[in-house]
Design an enzyme around this catalytic site. Sequence first.
Site: not given
Length: 483
Positions: A176, A251, A285, A386
Amino acid sequence: MQDQDVQPFLIGAEWTRGEGTPFESRNPATGALNGLIGAASAADVDRAVATARAAQAEPAWRDMLPHKRAAILRRLADLIEADAEWLARRQMQENGKRLQECRDQALAGANAYRYFAGICEVMPSEVAPARGNHLSLVVYEPFGVVAAITPWNSPLTLESQKVAAALAAGNAVVLKPSEFTPGPALRVAALALQAGLPPGILNVVTGLGLETGGALVAHPDVRLISFTGGTATGKAIARAAAQRMAAVALELGGKSPHIVFADADLDKALDGVLHGVFSSTGQSCIAGTRLFVERGVYDAFVARLVARTRELKVGLPDDPATQVSPLSSFIHRDKVESMVAMAAEDGGRILAGGTRPADPALAGGAFFLPTIVAGLANDARLCQQEVFGPVLCVLPFDDEADLLRQANGTAFGLAAGIWTASMPRAWRVARALEAGTIWINTYKELSVSVPFGGFKESGSGREKGFYGIRTYQEPKTVMWGLA
């Protein structure tokens, strides 16, 4: 709206537009419509998982000899490489990443298939030391159906790393992709059939996260969920998987510390810091978004950094001169802007950027200037959350104890960078940092041949590397009595 106006997705050998409501794909550099994409409903997801389960149970893939499975993966790698320019431009049109970086990622994706094809041929089973009159064997079995859910920032590499390892391990995959970047996954799925992958071993379902992704995560026949993305979504996936004891590989986000000691080669460190946070428009990331500079050189280093940041060329992703391209979407640009405004409210000083570019040629895209914020404590919201954009917090430190207290003082633990001329110091600090990847006198060097993952809320499990394939297998002990 006609069926031919909607990009279909793949279940088995069938291309279908699905039962969900089609959604738009837009170019973040210009706002132009890329096209309409078919959306998989819960019923479509159920059909994709059933197709994958049936295909994986057949000996055509599950019992295929490793060198034959590897040959298919290598053929797929060759096809991806031959199609690299199309794939690169499609990714650029969907997420705004610089064209050259997209080209590099297309080739890296092909090489991920080659890497795991090689491991597929040489990965051994084990004979464990006997504790009695028996033969102790450890073999590794595929999970069965693996759900791979990927983000929009680097689909060409992230999807290849997941799918290649899962296929090499003998699984069937339902992929997906992000609703912002469905194109590369659909193209690679077509190439996989062309390479000889049995239908149903790789399926791609496109759609929105809550509908399509939610149905995939909740499906009882999905045995492993491999997800790369935000921490909040990763936690929700882990909770859903726990309800039926499905395995997860996560992750997740990062707020990586990038550290400059006074004895470092400051010219090289400056280049490394700029690359570490502003490449990929900060949408990585592992971006080094918290810069810690030893106090004795802090003022001079930050002044040079601000000057270099203001000189960065912000522009269209297919312009070779561009160093910082648009953010992935207008929604995401709005989020980045709001977080910079939040930092200003908390007392942060904007040393560079902080706004959209004034160039009228860029007014139609989701652009935001590379931004540096000073004057915040490490516990400020911008230093803890973040951003996933071109925004850097700069902070001084006094000694190693002060540095480690601040650097490890976050919920994340994905990556970190150290610049110093002292090998003993580099080793001490690297061992003390709570992060899955540490760079010393470099930053953002990536390789499919080493494990990748995070500590703390940056995830669980590891992908890539020799044992990355084990993420997609379950060990089985076979005890053979010899009495």
